[in-house]
Structure formats: structure tokens, C-alpha cells
Scaffold this motif. Structure first.
Motif, PDB file in Angstrom:
ATOM      1  N   ASN A  12      88.358  -1.235  12.976  1.00  0.00           N
ATOM      2  CA  ASN A  12      88.946  -1.194  14.307  1.00  0.00           C
ATOM      3  C   ASN A  12      90.159  -2.103  14.346  1.00  0.00           C
ATOM      4  OD1 ASN A  12      89.381  -0.756  17.022  1.00  0.00           O
ATOM      5  ND2 ASN A  12      88.080  -2.485  17.607  1.00  0.00           N
ATOM      6  N   LYS A  13      91.315  -1.514  14.525  1.00  0.00           N
ATOM      7  CA  LYS A  13      92.546  -2.293  14.458  1.00  0.00           C
ATOM      8  C   LYS A  13      92.934  -2.870  15.807  1.00  0.00           C
ATOM      9  CE  LYS A  13      94.292   0.584  10.707  1.00  0.00           C
ATOM     10  NZ  LYS A  13      93.385   1.714  10.951  1.00  0.00           N
ATOM     11  N   GLU A  14      92.189  -2.491  16.823  1.00  0.00           N
ATOM     12  CA  GLU A  14      92.570  -2.945  18.154  1.00  0.00           C
ATOM     13  C   GLU A  14      92.152  -4.383  18.381  1.00  0.00           C
ATOM     14  OE1 GLU A  14      91.750   0.311  21.180  1.00  0.00           O
ATOM     15  OE2 GLU A  14      90.783   0.926  19.337  1.00  0.00           O
TER      16      GLU A  14
ATOM     17  N   SER B 250      93.892  -3.751  25.535  1.00  0.00           N
ATOM     18  CA  SER B 250      94.603  -3.028  24.494  1.00  0.00           C
ATOM     19  C   SER B 250      94.434  -1.518  24.605  1.00  0.00           C
ATOM     20  CB  SER B 250      94.105  -3.492  23.132  1.00  0.00           C
ATOM     21  OG  SER B 250      92.734  -3.220  23.018  1.00  0.00           O
ATOM     22  N   TYR B 251      93.470  -1.102  25.384  1.00  0.00           N
ATOM     23  CA  TYR B 251      93.262   0.348  25.521  1.00  0.00           C
ATOM     24  C   TYR B 251      94.084   0.931  26.645  1.00  0.00           C
ATOM     25  CZ  TYR B 251      89.157  -1.110  22.944  1.00  0.00           C
ATOM     26  OH  TYR B 251      88.313  -1.678  22.047  1.00  0.00           O
TER      27      TYR B 251
ATOM     28  N   THR C 181      93.068   8.428  21.663  1.00  0.00           N
ATOM     29  CA  THR C 181      94.290   7.615  21.640  1.00  0.00           C
ATOM     30  C   THR C 181      94.360   6.788  20.360  1.00  0.00           C
ATOM     31  OG1 THR C 181      93.080   6.032  23.032  1.00  0.00           O
ATOM     32  CG2 THR C 181      94.613   7.494  24.145  1.00  0.00           C
TER      33      THR C 181
ATOM     34  N   LYS D  44      87.380   6.355  22.663  1.00  0.00           N
ATOM     35  CA  LYS D  44      88.025   7.620  23.016  1.00  0.00           C
ATOM     36  C   LYS D  44      87.661   7.900  24.476  1.00  0.00           C
ATOM     37  CE  LYS D  44      87.718   8.917  18.206  1.00  0.00           C
ATOM     38  NZ  LYS D  44      88.724   7.905  17.896  1.00  0.00           N
TER      39      LYS D  44
ATOM     40  N   GLY E 142      92.091   4.797  18.871  1.00  0.00           N
ATOM     41  CA  GLY E 142      91.310   3.576  18.700  1.00  0.00           C
ATOM     42  C   GLY E 142      89.826   3.852  18.578  1.00  0.00           C
ATOM     43  N   LEU E 143      89.052   2.793  18.632  1.00  0.00           N
ATOM     44  CA  LEU E 143      87.596   2.900  18.595  1.00  0.00           C
ATOM     45  C   LEU E 143      87.088   3.657  19.822  1.00  0.00           C
ATOM     46  CD1 LEU E 143      84.756   1.873  17.535  1.00  0.00           C
ATOM     47  CD2 LEU E 143      85.105  -0.102  19.026  1.00  0.00           C
TER      48      LEU E 143
END
Lengths: 154, 83
Positions: A144-146, A152-153, A39, A44, A41-42
Motif C-alpha cells: 500500500n503506497k498511500e 490521501s484518498y 482510484t 476502492k 489505492g488500497l
């Protein structure tokens, strides 16, 4: 093929994206086939193709611990038909939490995938200094932009 | 459960190709040697159980609504004793 999942709804999975476990993930003895859902992000997701409700968050261990350095035991390399290190992809199963201090990855028993064959196994490494619960802060990870919580996931 | 008495240096055979040998005895500790095919995984039970617990916590954490805080870890992986 189209797969129904609890987290992602219906997803399209091509035959060559299927990950077949040569031994099931410990504690989930009936599930042998998964797909990796990225998705962006860091974290998966290793989604079961046989049980819509089973999905494991996974992280690239080298992203959470830069000096992560493992030797895959001969017996495991053999059962995955791994001949060279480049053929292997390593993921660590992660416990998510809304509290960033409780996010943790299992560095002792990573999922090792043979990219060429699509076979995988949760390998229990003999090195007992590797933590089963390695705490990491997602916000502290470079690139990591989250935001730093599991929300946030979702 | 099958119960067998063995002395130091003696073995038991499981199936055709697994041998479990008593190597050393020190008080309440026993050193065991396992000879098994490479395809058979052998684990210390407490490590196996800790990994199993962690896998279940991971799967559960993915299914939960993110607002709900995780339950705190129930103690670290037990210290490994000499076999």
C-alpha cells in the motif's frame, strides 16, 4: 452512460461495469445498482448509480487480513448463481478515518460479487467470530503506497 | 403487532413457506427454529442493526472531508446469546 457523483464528479459507466444487487446493501433499501471505482489505492469505492451522494469505501479483505477465509453460505451462493469460488469477488465495506487507528472493515458482512453475471449481495456470514469492526492500519499493509490517513484518498 | 401464544414444539407459519418453531425454553431464553426458502435472509436483529450502523458510518466517512475525525464507535456488536 454518464453518471454524476458527489465524490468523483461525472464518471463514464459502461453497461458491463454495472453491479446489480440482488438484495440491497443493509440500510440502503432503495439502491440496487453500483459501480466499482478504482482510484488505484488500497481503498476502492462502491458508488451508487442511483444516488450521487452514496459511495461506500471498500477493501479487499485478503489485503487487510491475510488469513481471511470464508465459506459463502449455500443460500447466498445460490442467489448469486455462484458455481465456483473463482467466480466470486469479495469486498469489505470500510469506515475511513483521518485517525488510522479508527480505520475499520466489516469482515462479517462482505459484499460478494459474481464477476460473470455482475450481480452482488452483502452476505451476512454465520461465523460470529468474524468482526463487524476489524481495525487495520493502512500503512502497515504491504504494497500500500498511500499514506496512513483517509486524507490521501480524497 | 400480532401476538400469539405457543408451547414448546408448536409453530407458526408465515405466508406459504416460512415456519417458525419453538424448540426449547430455558427461563428467559427461547430456542427458535426457522424453516424458510433459501432466498429469504434471516438475521439476529442486533447483528442486522450493527451491520446497518456500520454501513451508514462507512457511507458517511466517504462523504466527509478527511480532516474531520470520525466519531468514536458506539460500543461493539452485542454479544450473541443462545437464540
Amino acid at each position: 452512460m454518464k453518471i454524476e457523483t458527489a465524490r468523483f464528479g461525472a464518471i463514464q459507466v459502461h453497461e458491463d461495469q454495472k453491479i446489480r444487487f440482488v438484495q440491497p446493501i443493509i440500510g440502503f433499501p432503495t439502491l440496487m445498482e453500483y459501480v466499482l471505482v478504482d482510484t488505484g489505492g488500497l481503498v476502492k469505492w462502491l458508488q451508487s448509480l442511483e444516488d450521487a451522494s452514496v459511495v461506500f469505501p471498500v477493501v479487499d479483505p485478503f489485503a487487510v487480513k491475510q488469513d481471511y477465509d470464508i465459506e459463502i453460505p449455500m443460500s447466498d451462493a445460490y442467489s448469486l448463481e455462484l458455481k465456483r469460488a473463482e467466480e466470486a469477488q469479495v469486498w469489505c465495506i470500510t469506515v475511513l478515518s483521518s485517525n488510522p487507528a479508527e480505520m475499520r472493515a466489516n469482515l462479517r458482512a462482505p459484499v460478494v460479487l459474481n464477476r460473470k453475471t455482475g450481480t452482488a449481495k452483502q452476505v451476512v456470514l454465520p461465523d460470529s467470530s468474524l468482526p463487524i469492526r476489524y481495525h487495520f492500519e493502512p500503512a502497515a499493509i504491504h504494497g500500500n503506497k498511500e499514506v496512513a490517513h483517509a486524507g490521501s484518498y480524497a | 403487532m400480532l401476538v400469539l401464544t405457543r408451547r414448546k414444539g408448536e409453530s407458526i407459519i408465515l405466508g406459504d413457506d416460512v415456519e417458525v418453531k419453538i424448540l426449547e425454553l430455558h427461563g428467559s431464553q427461547v430456542k427458535i427454529g426457522v424453516q424458510a426458502p433459501q432466498s429469504l435472509s434471516v438475521h439476529r436483529k442486533e447483528v442486522y442493526l450493527a451491520i446497518q450502523r456500520e454501513n451508514k458510518a462507512a457511507a458517511q466517512s466517504a462523504g466527509k472531508p478527511p480532516e474531520k475525525p470520525e466519531t468514536p464507535p458506539e460500543g461493539e456488536e452485542p454479544k450473541e446469546t443462545v437464540h
